[in-house]
Write a protein that holds these residues in place. Sequence first.
Motif, PDB file in Angstrom:
ATOM      1  N   LYS A 122       0.819  -1.211   0.000  1.00 30.43           N
ATOM      2  CA  LYS A 122       0.000   0.000   0.000  1.00 30.43           C
ATOM      3  C   LYS A 122       0.853   1.262   0.000  1.00 30.43           C
ATOM      4  CE  LYS A 122      -3.806  -2.289   2.440  1.00 30.43           C
ATOM      5  NZ  LYS A 122      -4.610  -2.340   3.675  1.00 30.43           N
ATOM      6  N   ILE A 168      -4.231   1.352  -5.419  1.00 30.64           N
ATOM      7  CA  ILE A 168      -4.256   0.824  -4.056  1.00 30.64           C
ATOM      8  C   ILE A 168      -3.992   1.926  -3.048  1.00 30.64           C
ATOM      9  CG2 ILE A 168      -2.951  -0.653  -2.462  1.00 30.64           C
ATOM     10  CD1 ILE A 168      -2.727  -2.670  -4.686  1.00 30.64           C
ATOM     11  N   MET A 169      -3.160   2.882  -3.415  1.00 26.91           N
ATOM     12  CA  MET A 169      -2.828   3.971  -2.502  1.00 26.91           C
ATOM     13  C   MET A 169      -4.054   4.795  -2.152  1.00 26.91           C
ATOM     14  SD  MET A 169       0.778   5.164  -4.212  1.00 26.91           S
ATOM     15  CE  MET A 169       1.143   6.377  -2.945  1.00 26.91           C
ATOM     16  N   GLY A 194      -6.997   1.462  -0.655  1.00 25.81           N
ATOM     17  CA  GLY A 194      -6.543   0.558   0.395  1.00 25.81           C
ATOM     18  C   GLY A 194      -6.843  -0.907   0.167  1.00 25.81           C
ATOM     19  N   LEU A 219      -6.206  -4.473  -1.719  1.00 21.16           N
ATOM     20  CA  LEU A 219      -5.096  -5.100  -2.428  1.00 21.16           C
ATOM     21  C   LEU A 219      -5.524  -5.698  -3.758  1.00 21.16           C
ATOM     22  CD1 LEU A 219      -3.301  -6.795   0.587  1.00 21.16           C
ATOM     23  CD2 LEU A 219      -2.584  -4.771  -0.665  1.00 21.16           C
TER      24      LEU A 219
END
Length: 288
Positions: A189, A205-206, A209, A211
């Motif tokens: 992350k 994803i950043m 959150g 995956l």
Amino acid sequence: MATTTFPTGAMANALPVIYSKKLNAKFYKRTVLSAICNTNWEGEIQSEGSKVVIRTRPDITVADYDRAVGVEYQDLEPPKVEMPIDKTKYYAFIDDYIQSAQSNIELINESSADAAENVKIAVDGDVLGNIYTDVHPDNKIDGGGTGVVVDKSNVLDYIVDMGTLLDEKNIPESGRWLVLPPWVCGMIKKSELKDASLAGDGTSIMRNGRLGIIDRFTLYCSNNLATASGVTQCMACVKDFAGFASQFIKHESLTLEKHFGMGHRGLQVYGYKVLKPDAGVLLAAKRS
């Protein structure tokens, strides 16, 4: 601000005690076996000590045809592997008549649910804690046995490397999975995932959150991976890497001789085996 003074001594004993009917939340480790193992043989177990014989499609040889030599036929001998069902887990607790009569919660149902969760976690930890040892030697990224440092700058590189090792063994792209500990998931992350499509999502994803999927691997987060001396054995495989079969063969309630109450107990029999060592990759990860 006024200070409240609570009774002490004999007066404190006179205060009523109220037990809430609402139970406090209890958290369990996440389990992943049903998602990562081949469970085609579930339900074929009869008793402890039995085994499942698994046959594999035979290898047919292809040769050049020479009219002078003619055709040579090979015997069909399907290779087979035996998966022993020799592991057991159990739980047992007492339903005290007096305690149950005075309880205002469904103590037996709640205890049985807790037992089932804990058995599932124990089995999950047993399997994950052992199958990594059978990964093909060529598919180990372990720094010569001491582990490799994983951080936000290289975690994606290692994931790609694991996918490459499977590609080199002609392992199918579909059904690939990767089990990581929470701290490695945190590194993902924090990594530079600038291309949102890497995670199979329209948002990086950043930002969200989640995956999801990275380089054809469905990612799972688990606290059940084998860990020793700061090194966690992360695994990337397909379902056919390992077989798993499990079954509760007995759950019973019985009157106890020396107690006024019922005994409740359950036994689970299961087995597992690595079927295709080259269909898995091991990453022995340690923090920087």
